[in-house]
Design a protein around this motif. Structure first.
Motif, short mmCIF file in Angstrom:
data_model
loop_
_atom_site.label_atom_id
_atom_site.label_comp_id
_atom_site.label_asym_id
_atom_site.label_seq_id
_atom_site.Cartn_x
_atom_site.Cartn_y
_atom_site.Cartn_z
N LYS A 1 1.02 -1.16 0.52
CA LYS A 1 -0.18 0.09 -0.10
C LYS A 1 0.80 0.97 0.11
CE LYS A 1 -3.89 -1.55 0.61
NZ LYS A 1 -5.41 -1.14 -0.69
N VAL A 2 2.38 1.56 -0.13
CA VAL A 2 3.06 2.05 0.64
C VAL A 2 3.85 2.99 -1.15
CG1 VAL A 2 3.88 1.58 2.39
CG2 VAL A 2 5.07 0.71 0.72
N LYS A 3 3.57 2.20 -2.23
CA LYS A 3 3.62 2.27 -3.71
C LYS A 3 3.27 4.57 -3.98
CE LYS A 3 5.64 0.15 -6.19
NZ LYS A 3 5.04 -0.49 -7.68
N GLY A 4 4.83 4.75 -4.17
CA GLY A 4 4.33 6.29 -4.39
C GLY A 4 4.14 7.25 -3.63
N LEU A 5 4.01 6.94 -2.16
CA LEU A 5 4.49 7.37 -0.88
C LEU A 5 5.52 7.43 -0.72
CD1 LEU A 5 1.48 5.94 0.83
CD2 LEU A 5 0.89 7.51 -0.53
N GLU A 6 5.55 8.73 0.61
CA GLU A 6 6.41 9.18 1.20
C GLU A 6 6.51 9.59 2.47
OE1 GLU A 6 9.24 13.05 0.21
OE2 GLU A 6 8.31 12.44 -1.51
N PHE A 7 7.58 9.51 3.64
CA PHE A 7 7.47 9.87 5.19
C PHE A 7 8.71 10.36 5.64
CE2 PHE A 7 4.63 6.46 3.50
CZ PHE A 7 3.19 7.03 3.94
N LYS A 8 8.77 11.29 6.55
CA LYS A 8 10.61 11.88 6.38
C LYS A 8 10.45 10.90 7.93
CE LYS A 8 8.75 17.17 7.23
NZ LYS A 8 9.03 18.02 8.03
N ALA A 9 9.70 9.92 8.53
CA ALA A 9 9.65 8.37 9.57
C ALA A 9 9.62 7.08 9.02
CB ALA A 9 10.34 9.14 10.82
N VAL A 10 10.26 6.05 8.83
CA VAL A 10 9.19 4.62 8.64
C VAL A 10 9.83 4.00 9.82
CG1 VAL A 10 9.69 3.34 7.12
CG2 VAL A 10 8.59 5.06 6.53
N CYS A 11 9.33 3.09 10.00
CA CYS A 11 9.37 2.02 10.79
C CYS A 11 8.52 0.71 9.79
CB CYS A 11 8.75 2.05 12.09
SG CYS A 11 9.21 0.85 12.95
N LEU A 12 9.53 -0.18 9.77
CA LEU A 12 9.52 -1.64 9.21
C LEU A 12 9.74 -2.59 9.65
CD1 LEU A 12 8.76 -3.55 6.90
CD2 LEU A 12 11.14 -3.36 5.95
N VAL A 13 8.35 -2.78 10.34
CA VAL A 13 8.52 -3.96 11.48
C VAL A 13 8.73 -5.89 10.86
CG1 VAL A 13 6.90 -2.36 13.39
CG2 VAL A 13 5.52 -4.17 11.55
N SER A 14 8.74 -6.56 12.30
CA SER A 14 8.62 -7.87 12.03
C SER A 14 9.11 -8.12 10.57
CB SER A 14 7.00 -8.36 11.81
OG SER A 14 5.95 -8.37 12.74
N ALA A 15 10.86 -8.15 10.55
CA ALA A 15 12.02 -7.61 9.04
C ALA A 15 12.46 -8.93 10.18
CB ALA A 15 13.03 -6.21 9.22
N ALA B 1 10.92 -5.44 -2.18
CA ALA B 1 9.83 -4.38 -0.76
C ALA B 1 10.67 -4.88 0.01
CB ALA B 1 8.27 -6.51 -1.04
N PHE B 2 11.11 -5.21 0.10
CA PHE B 2 12.02 -4.93 1.43
C PHE B 2 12.40 -3.32 1.22
CE2 PHE B 2 15.39 -4.13 4.66
CZ PHE B 2 14.43 -5.05 5.50
N TYR B 3 13.16 -2.94 -0.23
CA TYR B 3 13.99 -1.24 -0.42
C TYR B 3 12.44 -1.02 -0.68
CZ TYR B 3 15.97 1.08 -4.37
OH TYR B 3 15.86 2.21 -5.64
N VAL B 4 11.24 -1.28 -1.24
CA VAL B 4 10.22 -0.07 -1.42
C VAL B 4 10.22 0.09 0.18
CG1 VAL B 4 7.77 0.25 -2.11
CG2 VAL B 4 9.45 -0.67 -4.00
N ALA B 5 9.81 -0.78 0.24
CA ALA B 5 9.34 -0.78 2.07
C ALA B 5 10.32 1.07 2.70
CB ALA B 5 9.47 -1.39 2.98
N MET B 6 11.67 0.78 2.69
CA MET B 6 13.16 1.44 3.22
C MET B 6 13.29 2.65 2.37
SD MET B 6 16.15 -1.35 3.10
CE MET B 6 17.15 -0.15 4.16
N THR B 7 12.79 2.76 1.24
CA THR B 7 13.08 4.25 0.27
C THR B 7 11.55 4.71 0.47
OG1 THR B 7 11.76 2.74 -1.70
CG2 THR B 7 14.78 3.05 -1.36
N ARG B 8 10.69 4.75 1.31
CA ARG B 8 9.55 5.26 1.88
C ARG B 8 10.06 6.27 3.08
NH1 ARG B 8 7.68 5.34 -2.51
NH2 ARG B 8 9.47 3.47 -3.26
N ALA B 9 11.78 6.14 3.48
CA ALA B 9 11.59 7.14 4.32
C ALA B 9 12.70 7.97 3.91
CB ALA B 9 12.18 5.92 5.17
N SER B 10 12.43 9.59 4.24
CA SER B 10 13.13 10.31 3.95
C SER B 10 14.56 10.57 4.81
CB SER B 10 12.11 11.38 3.09
OG SER B 10 11.88 11.90 4.51
N ARG B 11 14.18 10.83 5.79
CA ARG B 11 15.57 10.77 6.93
C ARG B 11 15.33 9.88 7.81
NH1 ARG B 11 15.87 14.18 3.03
NH2 ARG B 11 15.31 16.51 3.29
#
Length: 611
Positions: A533-547, A569-579
């Motif tokens: 669900k995160v495609k095309g989105l970005e956030f200042k802070a992201v937490c990827l849980v249950s890795a 999928a892991f790469y996409v989740a990581m690159t949602r974080a800007s800071r």
């Protein structure tokens, strides 16, 4: 950190390069949406006074609406010449206008919910006297796979799921027959019937090719074979094609999405001479470095994304917890600290504001159930949450949803999915109704509930001529669901602006409502999402849980291709974080039987250098 107002030479080349077919390979955070928008603006500005149209194909309805909003702000007088849509939505719209040859008409019912599609399949099975009541979802998935990824092959039929004595081929044909008998179309059917109509009637697309001069496709790596074929059929040799794609962000392989489909779509020449957007303007250097280490293990070997000059450092942390509940508490404390104290100025660019809102934070999980402990932990500390893991209605109350379904049934009384949703809402109010011969107004009047009786009166003889007045009158009984009523009134106002007066009708309005729900504005609060669900989105802070291994990569991923999709999928989740990026995992979990399991960090966390 966003793509600069002044375009880089790579972005400028992508905006200005002329060719009948172009492929742009654009990494995460590379400013590809800005490039896509500016390319459309360029086409419009170079053809002022002309009437040809441009089609922009996006992966989601929300992305289509965002593109239209950008164009409206930039070239308001010319924006009407641009249609932005998903492949499915465009195909359905075209079929409802010109698809009579394949039995698609304006009153065709869209079967979008799995429950309604399963009911059709189950009804067919029962009609043949088969009493096997197994889970039919794998069969439905196989039916969709065949329709969107390739034809039924006799040699593979025995390997596909079956029910009792019914082979897969009978189930396949029976489901399609049941859908046709219900005057229905599903998402796969939007594509297959479009292609059937194009093959059966050459004139089916004559109007398109005489009206549209350019087609631009975003997120091309997620096109299924059927979607790519639809786009290829649209453009043929007369319409210019511009495709934006990135192999590293291809995470819809389960639905047929594959970067190889882009190659088939654009052809070898355009594929070999593709343009590149190599810079990542979103991610701080620590986030980008960790993500690129993961991407470097992809067998396709995509080119490395580059940090921009003077990018902030950012921060990436990997933390373990004893259990999923301890992990959730850890995440909740991290979010609380961010909201109270903001981001560390040391990880930001000079002069960058460290304050952070709940909407600037996302918690991402590989699957929905992994996020439940975090949602509960945030609730305990009274942090507002916007759960965006499933399709959600705009409307928050039962009366609001009942009114919405009542409008659908006023326009399409034979709409079986709407009848089912209407009955489900009433069941939540302890009102049981039959699904056959459902008289909406009689049911609502018989409820003895003032809200529902008022809705029944509003629906009686409703039309576009009196709809606005009827909605306004409902405020007298809608004290507890005024917000929902306001939303429906706003939908009507937007539809009235978008549709010319002579083309407005109740059916058009309910289709507008359905589309609007897919672009639902997010509720306030910390975003809680699955990776898909995160495609095309970005956030200042992201937490990827249950890795942890077994979740990401999924325990069912056994082939190199499947592992690569999990890696992306892991790469996409990581690159949602800007800071700031926090990756967590629990050392111990429990299964449904209470069995305890020790977990190990995801192999991708090791690849990223986090462990």
């Amino acid at each position: 950190m966003r793509a600069p107002t002044q375009l880089t030479r790579f972005q400028l080349d992508a905006v200005e390069r002329d060719a009948q077919c172009l492929l742009l390979v654009a990494s995460a955070g590379s400013g590809k949406t800005e490039v896509l928008t500016r390319r459309v603006i360029r086409h419009l500005e170079e053809s002022r006074g002309e009437t040809f149209r441009i089609l922009a194909v996006t992966f989601t309805v929300r992305a289509a609406q965002e593109l239209k909003a950008r164009l409206q702000a930039a070239v308001s007088q010319e924006a009407w010449r641009v249609d932005a849509d998903t492949v499915h939505s465009f195909a359905l719209d075209w079929l409802m206008r010109f698809g009579q040859i394949v039995n698609v008409f304006p009153d065709t019912v869209v079967y979008a919910d799995e429950a309604d599609r399963l009911a059709l399949l189950a009804g067919f099975i029962r009609s043949l006297g088969e009493t096997d009541h197994r889970d039919l979802r794998p069969i439905l998935r196989s039916i969709d796979e065949v329709r969107t990824q390739g034809p039924v092959r006799a040699e593979s039929d025995l390997a596909r799921p079956h029910v009792g004595s019914l082979p897969f081929s009978d189930l396949y044909e029976g489901y399609l027959a049941a859908l046709e008998a219900s005057n229905g179309i599903d998402f796969a059917g939007m594509l297959t019937k479009f292609l059937d109509a194009a093959a059966a009637e050459p004139r089916f697309l004559e109007n398109f090719r005489s009206t549209y001069r350019f087609v631009l496709v975003d997120e091309g790596q997620d096109l299924s074979p059927a979607q790519a074929t639809v786009v290829k059929t649209l453009v043929e040799h007369s319409v210019a094609l511009f495709v934006v794609a990135d192999d590293r962000q291809s995470i819809y392989g389960f639905a047929g999405g594959d970067f190889a489909n882009v190659r088939s779509l654009v052809g070898e020449s355009a594929f070999k001479t593709s343009l590149q957007l190599p810079h990542n303007f979103r991610c701080a250097t620590a986030v980008l470095s960790a993500a690129e280490l993961v991407a470097s293990n992809l067998r396709s070997g995509p080119p490395r994304a580059l940090a921009v000059e003077n990018a902030p450092t950012g921060v990436v942390r990997f933390v373990s917890a004893q259990s999923p509940y301890d992990e959730a508490d850890l995440v909740a404390q991290w979010i609380e600290r961010l909201l109270d104290g903001g981001l560390d100025p040391e990880i930001l660019a000079d002069g960058e504001d460290p304050t952070i809102r709940p909407e600037d934070i996302a918690v991402i999980g590989r699957a929905r159930w992994l996020l439940d402990p975090v949602i509960a932990a945030l609730s305990r500390i009274e942090v507002e949450v916007s759960i965006q893991t499933d399709a959600q209605s705009f409307l928050k109350t039962a009366p609001g949803r009942i009114l919405s379904e009542g409008l659908v049934l006023s326009a399409l009384p034979e709409n079986a999915p709407a009848v089912r949703r209407f009955a489900d809402e009433l069941a939540g109010l302890d009102i049981e109704i039959g699904l056959q011969d459902c008289d909406v107004q009689s049911v609502l009047r018989g409820s003895d509930l003032p809200d529902l009786i008022g809705i029944a009166s509003a629906l009686d003889g409703i039309s576009v001529a009196n709809l606005e007045e009827r909605l306004h009158a409902l405020h007298a009984v809608a004290a507890e669901w005024t917000a929902d009523l306001n939303i429906l009134e706003a939908m009507w106002a937007n539809y009235a602006i978008a549709a010319p007066h002579h083309r407005r009708n109740l059916l058009g309005f309910v289709r507008h409502m359905s589309r609007a729900q897919q672009t639902r504005p997010s509720d306030p609060g910390v975003r809680v999402l699955t990776i898909h669900k995160v495609k095309g989105l970005e956030f200042k802070a992201v937490c990827l849980v249950s890795a942890y291994n077994g979740v990401i990569p999924d325990y069912r991923a056994s082939t190199p291709d499947q592992i690569d999709e999990e890696r992306r999928a892991f790469y996409v989740a990581m690159t949602r974080a800007s800071r700031e990026l926090l990756v967590t995992y629990p050392q111990q979990t429990w299964d449904r039987r209470g069995g305890s399991h020790r977990q190990s960090p995801s192999m991708f966390a090791l690849e990223a250098g986090l462990v």
